[in-house]
Structures are given as C-alpha cells and as structure tokens.
Motif scaffolding. Sequence first.
Motif, PDB file in Angstrom:
ATOM      1  N   ARG A 240      -8.802   9.120 -10.614  1.00  0.00           N
ATOM      2  CA  ARG A 240      -8.983   7.747 -11.079  1.00  0.00           C
ATOM      3  C   ARG A 240      -9.497   7.637 -12.512  1.00  0.00           C
ATOM      4  O   ARG A 240      -9.522   6.530 -13.051  1.00  0.00           O
ATOM      5  CB  ARG A 240      -9.903   6.990 -10.117  1.00  0.00           C
ATOM      6  CG  ARG A 240      -9.255   6.753  -8.757  1.00  0.00           C
ATOM      7  CD  ARG A 240     -10.010   5.754  -7.923  1.00  0.00           C
ATOM      8  NE  ARG A 240      -9.399   5.590  -6.620  1.00  0.00           N
ATOM      9  CZ  ARG A 240      -9.997   5.809  -5.461  1.00  0.00           C
ATOM     10  NH1 ARG A 240     -11.266   6.206  -5.449  1.00  0.00           N
ATOM     11  NH2 ARG A 240      -9.368   5.638  -4.318  1.00  0.00           N
TER      12      ARG A 240
ATOM     13  N   ARG B 103       0.843   9.705  -5.224  1.00  0.00           N
ATOM     14  CA  ARG B 103       1.187  11.078  -4.853  1.00  0.00           C
ATOM     15  C   ARG B 103       2.039  11.743  -5.927  1.00  0.00           C
ATOM     16  O   ARG B 103       1.790  12.909  -6.299  1.00  0.00           O
ATOM     17  CB  ARG B 103       1.912  11.096  -3.508  1.00  0.00           C
ATOM     18  CG  ARG B 103       2.316  12.486  -3.032  1.00  0.00           C
ATOM     19  CD  ARG B 103       2.741  12.470  -1.582  1.00  0.00           C
ATOM     20  NE  ARG B 103       1.588  12.244  -0.719  1.00  0.00           N
ATOM     21  CZ  ARG B 103       0.769  13.204  -0.286  1.00  0.00           C
ATOM     22  NH1 ARG B 103       0.984  14.472  -0.651  1.00  0.00           N
ATOM     23  NH2 ARG B 103      -0.233  12.918   0.503  1.00  0.00           N
TER      24      ARG B 103
ATOM     25  N   GLU C 281      -3.782  16.665  -1.435  1.00  0.00           N
ATOM     26  CA  GLU C 281      -4.509  15.861  -0.448  1.00  0.00           C
ATOM     27  C   GLU C 281      -5.969  15.689  -0.833  1.00  0.00           C
ATOM     28  O   GLU C 281      -6.540  14.601  -0.683  1.00  0.00           O
ATOM     29  CB  GLU C 281      -4.397  16.507   0.929  1.00  0.00           C
ATOM     30  CG  GLU C 281      -2.977  16.673   1.443  1.00  0.00           C
ATOM     31  CD  GLU C 281      -2.239  15.345   1.573  1.00  0.00           C
ATOM     32  OE1 GLU C 281      -2.906  14.305   1.737  1.00  0.00           O
ATOM     33  OE2 GLU C 281      -0.991  15.359   1.512  1.00  0.00           O
ATOM     34  N   GLN C 282      -6.583  16.765  -1.317  1.00  0.00           N
ATOM     35  CA  GLN C 282      -7.989  16.706  -1.677  1.00  0.00           C
ATOM     36  C   GLN C 282      -8.220  15.753  -2.841  1.00  0.00           C
ATOM     37  O   GLN C 282      -9.138  14.924  -2.822  1.00  0.00           O
ATOM     38  CB  GLN C 282      -8.471  18.112  -2.049  1.00  0.00           C
ATOM     39  CG  GLN C 282      -9.939  18.183  -2.469  1.00  0.00           C
ATOM     40  CD  GLN C 282     -10.312  19.572  -2.954  1.00  0.00           C
ATOM     41  OE1 GLN C 282      -9.551  20.198  -3.701  1.00  0.00           O
ATOM     42  NE2 GLN C 282     -11.462  20.058  -2.519  1.00  0.00           N
TER      43      GLN C 282
ATOM     44  N   GLU D 283       0.827  -1.199   0.000  1.00  0.00           N
ATOM     45  CA  GLU D 283       0.000   0.000   0.000  1.00  0.00           C
ATOM     46  C   GLU D 283       0.868   1.258   0.000  1.00  0.00           C
ATOM     47  O   GLU D 283       0.545   2.252  -0.660  1.00  0.00           O
ATOM     48  CB  GLU D 283      -0.945   0.001   1.197  1.00  0.00           C
ATOM     49  CG  GLU D 283      -2.044  -1.047   1.076  1.00  0.00           C
ATOM     50  CD  GLU D 283      -3.115  -0.895   2.143  1.00  0.00           C
ATOM     51  OE1 GLU D 283      -3.152   0.152   2.822  1.00  0.00           O
ATOM     52  OE2 GLU D 283      -3.911  -1.841   2.286  1.00  0.00           O
TER      53      GLU D 283
ATOM     54  N   SER E 271      -6.035  20.642  -4.377  1.00  0.00           N
ATOM     55  CA  SER E 271      -4.839  20.314  -3.608  1.00  0.00           C
ATOM     56  C   SER E 271      -4.516  18.833  -3.763  1.00  0.00           C
ATOM     57  O   SER E 271      -5.390  18.016  -4.073  1.00  0.00           O
ATOM     58  CB  SER E 271      -5.050  20.637  -2.126  1.00  0.00           C
ATOM     59  OG  SER E 271      -5.969  19.718  -1.547  1.00  0.00           O
TER      60      SER E 271
ATOM     61  N   ILE F 112      -6.374  13.227  -3.816  1.00  0.00           N
ATOM     62  CA  ILE F 112      -6.135  11.839  -3.406  1.00  0.00           C
ATOM     63  C   ILE F 112      -7.279  11.335  -2.550  1.00  0.00           C
ATOM     64  O   ILE F 112      -7.786  10.219  -2.755  1.00  0.00           O
ATOM     65  CB  ILE F 112      -4.793  11.723  -2.666  1.00  0.00           C
ATOM     66  CG1 ILE F 112      -3.628  11.979  -3.633  1.00  0.00           C
ATOM     67  CG2 ILE F 112      -4.651  10.340  -2.029  1.00  0.00           C
ATOM     68  CD1 ILE F 112      -2.269  11.998  -2.957  1.00  0.00           C
ATOM     69  N   GLU F 113      -7.721  12.136  -1.582  1.00  0.00           N
ATOM     70  CA  GLU F 113      -8.792  11.714  -0.692  1.00  0.00           C
ATOM     71  C   GLU F 113     -10.079  11.437  -1.457  1.00  0.00           C
ATOM     72  O   GLU F 113     -10.789  10.461  -1.186  1.00  0.00           O
ATOM     73  CB  GLU F 113      -9.039  12.784   0.367  1.00  0.00           C
ATOM     74  CG  GLU F 113     -10.119  12.406   1.371  1.00  0.00           C
ATOM     75  CD  GLU F 113     -10.337  13.471   2.427  1.00  0.00           C
ATOM     76  OE1 GLU F 113     -11.304  13.336   3.194  1.00  0.00           O
ATOM     77  OE2 GLU F 113      -9.543  14.439   2.474  1.00  0.00           O
ATOM     78  N   GLN F 114     -10.382  12.268  -2.449  1.00  0.00           N
ATOM     79  CA  GLN F 114     -11.611  12.109  -3.231  1.00  0.00           C
ATOM     80  C   GLN F 114     -11.476  11.079  -4.352  1.00  0.00           C
ATOM     81  O   GLN F 114     -12.477  10.693  -4.952  1.00  0.00           O
ATOM     82  CB  GLN F 114     -12.021  13.455  -3.822  1.00  0.00           C
ATOM     83  CG  GLN F 114     -12.406  14.497  -2.783  1.00  0.00           C
ATOM     84  CD  GLN F 114     -12.701  15.858  -3.400  1.00  0.00           C
ATOM     85  OE1 GLN F 114     -12.457  16.084  -4.590  1.00  0.00           O
ATOM     86  NE2 GLN F 114     -13.216  16.770  -2.589  1.00  0.00           N
ATOM     87  N   GLY F 115     -10.251  10.626  -4.625  1.00  0.00           N
ATOM     88  CA  GLY F 115     -10.034   9.720  -5.755  1.00  0.00           C
ATOM     89  C   GLY F 115     -10.306  10.389  -7.084  1.00  0.00           C
ATOM     90  O   GLY F 115     -10.658   9.710  -8.062  1.00  0.00           O
TER      91      GLY F 115
ATOM     92  N   ASP G 242       0.703   4.142  -2.702  1.00  0.00           N
ATOM     93  CA  ASP G 242       0.446   5.520  -2.290  1.00  0.00           C
ATOM     94  C   ASP G 242       1.550   6.460  -2.752  1.00  0.00           C
ATOM     95  O   ASP G 242       1.288   7.624  -3.115  1.00  0.00           O
ATOM     96  CB  ASP G 242       0.300   5.594  -0.768  1.00  0.00           C
ATOM     97  CG  ASP G 242      -0.966   4.916  -0.268  1.00  0.00           C
ATOM     98  OD1 ASP G 242      -1.866   4.645  -1.091  1.00  0.00           O
ATOM     99  OD2 ASP G 242      -1.032   4.634   0.953  1.00  0.00           O
TER     100      ASP G 242
END
Length: 439
Positions: free
Chosen positions: A344, A318, A335-336, A310, A333, A338-341, A314
Amino acid sequence: MVIDPAEFQQRRSRFIEQLGGVAAVIPASPLVTHHADVEHAFRQNSDFWYLTGFDEPGAVALFLPHRPENPFVLFVQPKEPTAEVWNGFRWGCEGAVERFGADLAHPLAELPERLGAYLQGAEGIAFRVGRHLELEPLVLKAWGQQLDRAPRSGQAALGLVAPCPILHDLRLRKTPAELVRLREAARISAEAHELARRVTRPGLGERQVQAVIEQHFLEQGARGPAYGSIVAGGDNACVLHYTSNSGTLMGGELLLIDAGCSLDDYYNGDITRTYPINGRFSPEQRDLYELVLAAQLAAIERVAPGADAEQVHDTAVRVLVEGLLELGLLSGSVEQVIEQGAYRHLYMHRTGHWLGLDVHDVGAYRLGEHPVPLEVGMVLTVEPGLYISDRLPVPEGQPAIDPRWKGIGIRIEDDVAVTAQGHEVLTAAALKAVAAMER
C-alpha cells in the motif's frame, strides 16, 4: 433537455412506488457564495435533478404517494422580470407544470405555510437531515405539528427516514438513455485526452495542457470539467489529488492526466492516462506502465453480471503485487504481501468507483457482509496505479526503494458499463497501448 421528459416521469413513478406511504422532501441545491457577493457557477443537486430535470437553485420537490391525485409538487422561484434581468430566465410555476411535469407548483415563498398540509396523512417523511439547514426546520416543524395533533387526530407520520437508500439504488442502475449520455461524456473526454497527448512536449506548462483539455470540453458543448483536472508531470503524479497544475513538463518524466467532462445534464466522464513527456519510456517507466496496464486489463475482464467491485479490485491488486515482486520493489509471497497490505505504500487506493450524475456516484458497494453484485446498467471506473515516492514509509520487511524508480506515478483509468454480454469500455477511444503512448 436531452433526457426525454418521459424518462423523468418514469423515475418519479418508480421512486414514489418504492416510498410506499412515505412522503419525500427533496431540495435543489442553493447558490453558494464564492467571494463577496459573487456565487459559484450553479450545480444542481444530483438527486433532485434525477427526479425532476429542473435546473434552478433553491427549489423543493415533494413526492406524495398518499396524495395520488397530485403526487409531484414543486416549489420554485416565480417569474419576476426584474430578477430575471439580473440573474437570468426562470421557468416559474407555470413552467414547472407544463415543462417539467409537476402536478402542482407554488412560489417558493409559500413553502412554510403549505408544507404541513402536503405532508399530512403520510405514514412517514423521507428527508435527508443535516444537509439542508434552511429547509430542515420547516420539515421538523411540520412533523412536530403532526405529532402534537396525533392524540386527537389519530394521524401522524411515524418517523423521519432518509430517502437515500431508495433513490441511490435507483440511480445505481443506469437506463439506456443514461448510457447514451455517459457514452457522450466519454467521447468528449477521450478526444480531449488524445488532443493533450498530441500537444505535450518538454517545456510546456501543466496548466497549458489543462487548457487544451478543458477548451475541448467547452467546444463540444459540455458544461466543463467534471472535477478539478489533474495534470501532473513527474513526481507530481505521486500526489493522487494534485490539482495545482503549476509545474513545467520535463523531458524524461511521465505526464499523468486525470480529467473528464460533465455534460449539461450532469453525466460525467472520468479518464486517466499516463505517457512519456518526450515520447519515449525509460526502462523503469516502461516496466511499471506495462504492469499497471496488465492489471487494468485483467480487472476490466472481471466486469460482468454477477461479479462485484471487490473482485475487480482484488484482481488488479494481485497482478500488481506479482509484478512488483518480479521487479524487486516488493519481497515475500504474493499471498503474504496482499494479506499484510504491504503493497500500500505503492498502491494505496481502490481500483474504481461508480460513475453517473456524480463522478464518485451513489450506490452501495456492500450490503452488510456481502458485496453488491454487478448488474446490467451499472457503470464503474477501473483505475489501478502505482506511485513510487518517499511520501509513505516502506513497511517493515519490504525493500528500500531504489532511486531509479522514484518519481514515477502511473494510473490508467477507463469508464466501464456492465452489459448482458459482460462489459463495454465507454472510454476506449482514449488510447493506452504502450506503442500508442510513444512517438
């Protein structure tokens, strides 16, 4: 047989030890009909092969820790001259004992009458239900008969369990001998990719490049391709499992090749390379290629004892997201996104998988809530990519894709072994630097 017979013996000993008092029934693969009365080329069941090295169809192996005088029993097709004239050599019962180390061997036809007696006295039965429809009724019948006799005998296997957790955990950690074979598969696979890159030119058919790759596999003594070779020019590369290989290579586009060989003893290579068909990257192609390569190199650096798959994934994500934000293909951002995917639609798969006797090899990635830590001897692929097309909708809030990016599909994949010092890239002989991809 390239793997020494003593290695198979050691594998069986470890497996039997971990079974405790449970008896295991591990079947070989059957022949599978391709059309009419013609079978597919035979491919042995990997679990059966791992424990026996026996490469004939239809056999059944018993592992019997409750019978220490003969814990390894094989049921095989007997020697039969007429059958061998039509379908080839058989080792028979004598060969199963003398060549493959079985304590006892019987003709396969005797399995129904002998199975119950061999399983009698085991604390449980390890058998994978739902996969072996001809054998399963025999195992269930033997177990049922034990349960019927239990009130009088006081003995019965207490349950039916899967052998997979024990066996697949063993297979996850490769021995030095297995790593030798994986290096050989990587060598042949890498050479094939280098040959393919040298012959690639506009106007050539994807299938012609496939032929160059797979011819090299066979010339080097491999069994053949480990999986359906992907030779995808241009927008075809944005289809992850594109295998029709029916297109024509066009100047100005990229060629993605995902191909690896399988050795006679089933160890596999798995490499992906992407490069310009006419020998020169366009600015957009170069930007994306450099980004994928940076993500892959960063992810490979994460491979070491104590890390986990993992973290490898990750790390790649990033780097890709940071680069896509700089190129304007994503917004927000890091982080945003990545968090929201929200990336993809451009990168939709994991960054790797275990590799060994199966291309997508067995072994857990997580144990409950915790990722499985990498250990010396594990082998995994590292394969980030980017696929710029209209096939998936752009997430809300993300920018529309400028047409100049569309049709670019890039993946870079290597096979990486975990070592005490960190890692070893088994497929390093397949070049991937930007300068090496151009001519």
